[in-house]
Design a protein around this motif. Structure first.
Motif, mmCIF file in Angstrom:
data_model
loop_
_atom_site.group_PDB
_atom_site.id
_atom_site.type_symbol
_atom_site.label_atom_id
_atom_site.label_comp_id
_atom_site.label_asym_id
_atom_site.label_seq_id
_atom_site.Cartn_x
_atom_site.Cartn_y
_atom_site.Cartn_z
ATOM 1 N N ALA A 225 0.833 -1.201 0.000
ATOM 2 C CA ALA A 225 0.000 0.000 0.000
ATOM 3 C C ALA A 225 0.869 1.253 0.000
ATOM 4 O O ALA A 225 0.574 2.228 -0.702
ATOM 5 C CB ALA A 225 -0.917 0.000 1.227
ATOM 6 N N LEU A 226 1.954 1.231 0.785
ATOM 7 C CA LEU A 226 2.855 2.383 0.838
ATOM 8 C C LEU A 226 3.661 2.504 -0.451
ATOM 9 O O LEU A 226 3.877 3.612 -0.959
ATOM 10 C CB LEU A 226 3.787 2.253 2.041
ATOM 11 N N ALA A 227 4.108 1.371 -0.995
ATOM 12 C CA ALA A 227 4.828 1.401 -2.271
ATOM 13 C C ALA A 227 3.947 1.969 -3.377
ATOM 14 O O ALA A 227 4.406 2.734 -4.232
ATOM 15 C CB ALA A 227 5.303 -0.005 -2.635
ATOM 16 N N LEU A 228 2.662 1.600 -3.354
ATOM 17 C CA LEU A 228 1.709 2.120 -4.342
ATOM 18 C C LEU A 228 1.587 3.634 -4.218
ATOM 19 O O LEU A 228 1.550 4.356 -5.221
ATOM 20 C CB LEU A 228 0.353 1.453 -4.133
ATOM 21 N N TYR A 229 1.549 4.115 -2.988
ATOM 22 C CA TYR A 229 1.488 5.560 -2.738
ATOM 23 C C TYR A 229 2.710 6.256 -3.325
ATOM 24 O O TYR A 229 2.602 7.310 -3.965
ATOM 25 C CB TYR A 229 1.366 5.788 -1.237
ATOM 26 N N TRP A 230 3.899 5.678 -3.107
ATOM 27 C CA TRP A 230 5.123 6.279 -3.658
ATOM 28 C C TRP A 230 5.110 6.263 -5.179
ATOM 29 O O TRP A 230 5.531 7.228 -5.829
ATOM 30 C CB TRP A 230 6.346 5.535 -3.128
ATOM 31 N N VAL A 231 4.657 5.164 -5.769
ATOM 32 C CA VAL A 231 4.621 5.050 -7.230
ATOM 33 C C VAL A 231 3.735 6.138 -7.820
ATOM 34 O O VAL A 231 4.142 6.886 -8.721
ATOM 35 C CB VAL A 231 4.122 3.656 -7.664
ATOM 36 N N VAL A 232 2.502 6.243 -7.319
ATOM 37 C CA VAL A 232 1.555 7.217 -7.860
ATOM 38 C C VAL A 232 2.052 8.643 -7.630
ATOM 39 O O VAL A 232 2.020 9.488 -8.539
ATOM 40 C CB VAL A 232 0.160 7.028 -7.221
ATOM 41 N N GLY A 233 2.533 8.917 -6.396
ATOM 42 C CA GLY A 233 3.005 10.254 -6.077
ATOM 43 C C GLY A 233 4.188 10.686 -6.927
ATOM 44 O O GLY A 233 4.229 11.821 -7.423
ATOM 45 N N ASN A 234 5.137 9.784 -7.145
ATOM 46 C CA ASN A 234 6.325 10.137 -7.915
ATOM 47 C C ASN A 234 6.034 10.258 -9.407
ATOM 48 O O ASN A 234 6.612 11.112 -10.085
ATOM 49 C CB ASN A 234 7.433 9.108 -7.673
ATOM 50 N N ILE A 235 5.154 9.419 -9.925
ATOM 51 C CA ILE A 235 4.758 9.559 -11.327
ATOM 52 C C ILE A 235 4.024 10.885 -11.540
ATOM 53 O O ILE A 235 4.226 11.584 -12.542
ATOM 54 C CB ILE A 235 3.877 8.373 -11.771
ATOM 55 N N PHE A 236 3.178 11.240 -10.567
ATOM 56 C CA PHE A 236 2.499 12.543 -10.629
ATOM 57 C C PHE A 236 3.533 13.669 -10.646
ATOM 58 O O PHE A 236 3.402 14.634 -11.411
ATOM 59 C CB PHE A 236 1.564 12.704 -9.433
ATOM 60 N N MET A 237 4.561 13.559 -9.804
ATOM 61 C CA MET A 237 5.593 14.593 -9.738
ATOM 62 C C MET A 237 6.370 14.703 -11.046
ATOM 63 O O MET A 237 6.775 15.795 -11.448
ATOM 64 C CB MET A 237 6.543 14.298 -8.581
ATOM 65 N N VAL A 238 6.583 13.569 -11.720
ATOM 66 C CA VAL A 238 7.254 13.591 -13.021
ATOM 67 C C VAL A 238 6.418 14.390 -14.017
ATOM 68 O O VAL A 238 6.926 15.273 -14.727
ATOM 69 C CB VAL A 238 7.494 12.156 -13.545
ATOM 70 N N GLY A 239 5.111 14.078 -14.082
ATOM 71 C CA GLY A 239 4.232 14.813 -14.976
ATOM 72 C C GLY A 239 4.161 16.283 -14.632
ATOM 73 O O GLY A 239 4.197 17.154 -15.515
ATOM 74 N N GLN A 240 4.090 16.589 -13.335
ATOM 75 C CA GLN A 240 4.045 17.976 -12.886
ATOM 76 C C GLN A 240 5.311 18.723 -13.296
ATOM 77 O O GLN A 240 5.243 19.855 -13.795
ATOM 78 C CB GLN A 240 3.890 18.000 -11.380
#
Length: 259
Positions: A225-240
């Motif tokens: 669950a925490l790894a999923l949070y990091w994946v989504v958050g970091n991919i969002f940051m890449v797009g941002q």
């Protein structure tokens, strides 16, 4: 350089202590006491559970959606941080020249160094603290979200895609993606910097490699669950970063052409 590395590692250790050892094994409920639990952790835990309920108890999808929501809320702060970082990068050559000019360690020279450094910041509209403030504001929210994930019992009892959310990813797919996304985000932050600028800002070069390794290792041992949070958050940051950096680069080039 060694002092900067030690300072960075100390900050990382403090962050890990705050986010990993403070009540992390205690389930969060509406009856949990304390300002931290009542006003930070439980509201996020409730939100995750509420969104999961809307989508037929899909806690994995809920983590994805709530992570995106939080990142959208923090977007203005992240944009401010990115702009501050770029502005600081741009004046590094001038800053280095000032430091060479006043390299003597006597008090009078150091006062002159501080004076001209502040004048350089003011002339270029750079606030050295502007890049730190967004991080300070974000950290309680992100740590609280981490706690909400770790301390909400229902999350660990559900599956999402190929993983049991309460257990580490058995195939290491999420940790690898989290590490790669973190590296990509750090690399984008440094895009457009010359080799000389990179040498002048060793902290960023250090974080380019330390942060992905740290996130990847944590994701291997922590619940999916925490790894999923990091994946989504970091991919969002890449797009941002891509969306924000490209206009900034065009503005910089336009300004350079006008000169």
């Amino acid at each position: 350089m060694r002092k900067k590395v030690l300072l960075f590692l100390t900050l990382v250790a403090v962050l890990v202590l705050l986010s990993g050892c403070t009540e992390v094994d205690q389930e969060i409920t509406s009856e949990s006491t304390g300002i931290w639990n009542q006003y930070f952790v439980y509201p996020l835990s409730w939100l995750i559970s509420y969104v999961a309920g809307v989508f037929n108890e899909n806690y994995g999808l809920s983590i994805v959606l709530v992570t995106i929501l939080i990142r959208l809320i923090l977007l203005p702060l992240n944009i401010k941080q990115l702009r501050s970082s770029k502005a600081m990068q741009a004046i590094q050559p001038q800053l280095q020249e000032v430091r060479k000019k006043y390299s003597s360690k006597d008090q009078k020279t150091q006062q002159k160094l501080q004076q001209e450094t502040m004048e350089l910041f003011q002339k270029n509209g750079v606030n050295p603290l502007a890049g730190c403030l967004p991080i300070v504001v974000q950290m309680p929210i992100l740590i609280a979200f981490y706690h909400a994930i770790m301390r909400t019992r229902e999350i660990g009892e559900h599956e999402f895609l190929w993983v049991q959310l309460g257990d580490p990813d058995p195939y290491y797919i999420l940790p690898i993606i989290a590490a790669v996304a973190t590296f990509a985000q750090q690399k984008l932050m440094m895009a457009g910097m010359s080799g000389t600028q990179n040498q002048m800002m060793p902290q960023m070069t250090m974080m380019l490699y330390i942060m992905p390794i740290m996130i990847g290792v944590f994701a291997v041992f922590f619940p999916s669950a925490l790894a999923l949070y990091w994946v989504v958050g970091n991919i969002f940051m890449v797009g941002q970063t891509l969306l924000v950096r490209n206009p900034m680069m065009k503005d910089a080039e336009t300004g350079g052409n006008k000169k």
